[in-house]
Design a protein around this motif. Structure first.
Motif, PDB file in Angstrom:
ATOM      1  N   ALA A 185      -4.407   3.376   1.849  1.00 21.43           N
ATOM      2  CA  ALA A 185      -4.852   1.993   1.560  1.00 21.43           C
ATOM      3  C   ALA A 185      -3.621   1.337   0.608  1.00 21.43           C
ATOM      4  CB  ALA A 185      -6.200   1.788   0.838  1.00 21.43           C
ATOM      5  N   PHE A 189      -1.409  -1.664   1.562  1.00 18.26           N
ATOM      6  CA  PHE A 189      -1.178  -2.931   0.902  1.00 18.26           C
ATOM      7  C   PHE A 189       0.057  -3.037   0.661  1.00 18.26           C
ATOM      8  CE2 PHE A 189      -1.000  -4.490  -3.528  1.00 18.26           C
ATOM      9  CZ  PHE A 189      -1.369  -5.751  -3.586  1.00 18.26           C
ATOM     10  N   LEU A 192      -6.174  -1.372   5.430  1.00 22.45           N
ATOM     11  CA  LEU A 192      -6.308  -1.980   4.235  1.00 22.45           C
ATOM     12  C   LEU A 192      -7.883  -2.826   4.413  1.00 22.45           C
ATOM     13  CD1 LEU A 192      -5.583  -3.147   1.313  1.00 22.45           C
ATOM     14  CD2 LEU A 192      -4.451  -5.080   2.476  1.00 22.45           C
TER      15      LEU A 192
END
Length: 298
Positions: A29, A33, A283
């Motif tokens: 994640a 990002f 994400l």
């Protein structure tokens, strides 16, 4: 005199801080990002950071390999295409078409779709049932096929592509929001709020909506991925953004004839498209999981 607090006080992090801490525990994640943030920053600063004009042709550097190749040049970091145009400049400029315009289409579709879906979810009887059945019929048709039908009627252009993608995404938002509100409407906390005499607006915005945030995040993620793929697919088929605009799908279509001679013409735009969609999905799923965990622990 210094104030000292002798009582222990547990400070809970803010909701955004809790989501970030949950995401920070997932390395995928975090990478997603930063990739998405870099893509958005590249899109916003594209007029300033492109090394060359994306339509400029260098007759002395046609089909120039990337700079890491033995025959490459450092001034053309990703090489050039069959017309001598810098691929890096075209990828950066193409992010406006392949990422910026999908974001605008999703935003417009979300505003319209969430508004209609919230109205349908809070209503009862024939109105809600009729709308739900109509949406079931519309959503049974693939989004790309609907976009193709609209483009076939209106004709290929950037404005028509944006209109087609927005019209395709609106029923998805309506359906998801309608079902989410309908599922929450008869739960105990909603019944308790209704017995307290709150009005419908307060019920919708302060009671129900905070509990369907994860659903909205997931739908927005799915819609953005769908918009990017549909715009790229329409450009690949020659029905979307028209050449010489450096849209990634259009660049992929143009590179088909040169795929064996200069594979970087297809690999690099395809990689940009793949990384963008993958980062959005990873994400979005991480944010949805963080919101769901926060709701469970609250």
């Amino acid at each position: 005199m210094q104030n000292t607090n002798i009582y222990f006080q547990q400070r809970e992090p803010s909701p955004l801080r809790q989501i970030w801490l949950h995401m920070n525990a997932n390395p995928f994640a975090v990478v997603a990002f930063y990739i998405l943030s870099l893509s958005l920053l590249m899109m916003l600063l594209s007029p300033l950071i492109t090394p060359f004009n994306p339509d400029a042709q260098f007759s002395d550097a046609i089909l120039q390999p990337p700079s890491w190749d033995v025959s490459g040049e450092i001034r053309f970091l990703f090489g050039t295409d069959d017309l001598g145009r810098d691929i890096l400049s075209r990828i950066i400029a193409g992010s406006v078409y392949s990422l910026g315009y999908p974001v605008i289409a999703v935003f417009i579709a979300a505003v319209i779709g969430v508004s209609i879906g919230a109205w349908a979810g809070m209503s009862r009887g024939v109105q809600s049932s009729t709308l739900n059945h109509m949406l079931d019929v519309i959503l049974s048709i693939p989004s790309l096929l609907l976009a193709l039908v609209i483009i076939a009627i209106l004709g290929p252009s950037l404005i028509n592509v944006m209109l087609a993608i927005t019209l395709v995404l609106i029923p998805q938002f309506i359906h998801v929001v309608h079902n989410a509100i309908y599922d929450e409407r008869y739960k105990e906390y909603v019944t308790a709020s209704r017995l307290n005499g709150v009005n419908r607006w307060y019920m919708l915005t302060r009671v129900i909506f905070p509990n369907i945030t994860s659903v909205l995040v997931m739908q927005t993620t799915f819609a953005l991925s769908t918009a990017i793929l549909d715009i790229a697919a329409l450009g690949f088929l020659g029905l979307g953004v028209q050449a010489p605009a450096p849209e990634w799908g259009t660049m992929l279509a143009r590179s088909l004839d040169q795929v064996y001679l200069s594979p970087w013409m297809m690999i690099l735009p395809g990689l940009a498209l793949f990384l963008t969609i993958l980062s959005i999905n990873v994400l979005g799923d991480s944010v949805r999981a963080a919101i769901a965990e926060r709701v469970r622990n609250s």
